[in-house]
Design a protein around this motif. Structure first.
Motif, short mmCIF file in Angstrom:
data_model
loop_
_atom_site.label_atom_id
_atom_site.label_comp_id
_atom_site.label_asym_id
_atom_site.label_seq_id
_atom_site.Cartn_x
_atom_site.Cartn_y
_atom_site.Cartn_z
N LYS A 32 0.84 -1.19 0.00
CA LYS A 32 0.00 0.00 0.00
C LYS A 32 0.87 1.24 0.00
CE LYS A 32 -3.62 -1.98 2.77
NZ LYS A 32 -4.89 -1.34 2.93
N SER A 33 0.39 2.31 -0.59
CA SER A 33 1.15 3.57 -0.51
C SER A 33 0.70 4.40 0.69
CB SER A 33 0.99 4.37 -1.80
OG SER A 33 -0.36 4.72 -2.01
N THR A 128 10.18 4.61 -3.37
CA THR A 128 8.76 4.93 -3.29
C THR A 128 8.47 5.46 -1.89
OG1 THR A 128 6.54 4.13 -3.85
CG2 THR A 128 7.89 2.67 -2.48
N TYR A 129 7.41 6.21 -1.76
CA TYR A 129 7.05 6.79 -0.46
C TYR A 129 5.77 6.15 0.07
CZ TYR A 129 10.36 10.61 -1.38
OH TYR A 129 11.49 11.35 -1.63
N VAL A 130 5.78 5.83 1.34
CA VAL A 130 4.57 5.31 1.99
C VAL A 130 4.21 6.27 3.12
CG1 VAL A 130 3.61 3.42 3.37
CG2 VAL A 130 5.08 2.90 1.40
N TRP A 139 7.13 14.74 3.06
CA TRP A 139 6.88 13.90 1.88
C TRP A 139 7.86 14.18 0.75
CZ3 TRP A 139 5.85 17.02 -2.14
CH2 TRP A 139 5.09 18.18 -1.95
N PHE A 156 1.57 10.66 -2.64
CA PHE A 156 0.55 9.67 -2.23
C PHE A 156 -0.77 10.41 -2.14
CE2 PHE A 156 2.92 11.36 1.36
CZ PHE A 156 1.93 11.92 2.13
N TRP A 220 -0.07 2.09 -10.42
CA TRP A 220 1.30 2.51 -10.13
C TRP A 220 2.00 2.98 -11.40
CZ3 TRP A 220 3.52 2.98 -5.39
CH2 TRP A 220 2.87 2.36 -4.32
N TRP A 250 8.43 5.37 -7.89
CA TRP A 250 7.11 4.77 -8.15
C TRP A 250 6.04 5.48 -7.33
CZ3 TRP A 250 5.64 1.44 -11.87
CH2 TRP A 250 6.67 0.89 -12.64
N VAL A 251 4.95 5.85 -8.02
CA VAL A 251 3.88 6.63 -7.40
C VAL A 251 2.54 5.99 -7.74
CG1 VAL A 251 2.82 8.92 -7.25
CG2 VAL A 251 5.28 8.73 -7.68
N GLN A 252 1.67 5.90 -6.74
CA GLN A 252 0.35 5.30 -6.97
C GLN A 252 -0.73 6.37 -7.15
OE1 GLN A 252 -1.48 3.06 -3.74
NE2 GLN A 252 -2.16 1.52 -5.18
#
Ligand code: CU
Length: 260
Positions: A32-33, A128-130, A139, A156, A220, A250-252
């Motif tokens: 999950k992001s 990637t950022y969560v 962020w 996100f 994604w 990578w970004v969702q």
């Protein structure tokens, strides 16, 4: 003459595929992001090297670094990695337990991959950022990778169709005029490209290293900003070869939910 032309054309059709850059992509996909209160705190992260749109796997040997940064703390997660299969090839899975609100930047730095067809090494430093448990600060935190995209858009909680902006850096400086390759992670090959031009979206960074992309579909999306370093690493023949550094992020993106 006609026959030679036909043979020539046939060869071009066979070898012409080279013209469509077969972009290898580093990928890092968390389950999950955004991790919310009701979610389990253990987050699985998958690492791989592949062709995201075409869903063609490649082998990723164990990366040199895999970690997570949140605020000032940087945690080495290399020893959590377990080998796995991603699209039928060697990939890796790591697990991290989120204990407090924050933004978690997961990243890996792979072993240089020797690409004989292009006489160069490929090194995709992938991130990637969560966002977790309501945390929203930092962020745009930078991990400090040699090649890195720093988000200018919060990475996100994005809707499909939103514009995403980022600034690419190489060796700490803005990467101006660099190629940006964008691909959609296309599980199950559900999206079909009208032709090869659509597989990879391309743009360039401006003089400040900034790029802008509007994601047309939920899912994604991977951004890879390419920088080459000459005489970087010794190749199989003992001579120094160039290295392609990809700053990969990578970004969702998510569809808006409309109640009926
Ligand atoms: Cu490949």
């Amino acid at each position: 003459m006609q026959r030679f032309f036909t043979i020539g054309l046939g060869l071009m059709l066979v070898f012409g595929m080279v013209n469509f850059s077969q972009a290898h992509f580093g990928i890092i996909l968390p389950e999950k992001s955004m991790v919310m209160q009701e979610d389990k705190p253990e987050l699985e992260v998958t690492l791989a090297f592949l062709h995201p749109f075409e869903q063609k796997g490649m082998n990723l040997v164990k990366p040199r670094r895999f970690g997570v940064q949140s605020g000032k703390s940087n945690t080495d997660l290399l020893n959590t990695l377990q080998e796995t299969q991603v699209l039928g090839k060697q990939g890796w899975k790591g697990v991290y337990t989120i204990k407090k609100p924050g933004i978690y930047a997961f990243y890996f730095d792979p072993q240089p991959y020797w690409e004989p067809a292009e006489e160069k090494f490929i090194i995709h430093q992938t991130k990637t950022y969560v966002a977790a448990l309501g945390g929203e600060e930092d962020w745009d935190q930078e991990v400090g990778l040699k090649a890195e995209i720093i988000p200018l858009t919060r990475p996100f909680g994005l809707y499909a169709g939103n514009v995403f902006r980022g600034v690419a850096k190489f060796k700490g400086k803005p990467a101006g005029g660099a190629d940006v390759e964008v691909e959609y992670w296309n599980p199950g090959n559900k999206v079909t490209a009208p032709n090869e031009y659509f597989i990879m979206q391309k743009l360039k960074t401006d003089e400040n290293g900034v790029f802008t992309f509007a994601a047309p579909k939920a899912g994604w999306w991977g951004f890879s900003v390419i920088n080459e370093e000459k005489d970087s690493i010794r190749g199989p023949d003992g001579k120094k070869k160039k290295a392609e550094y990809g700053a990969v992020l990578w970004v969702q993106f998510t569809d808006m939910q409309v109640s009926k």
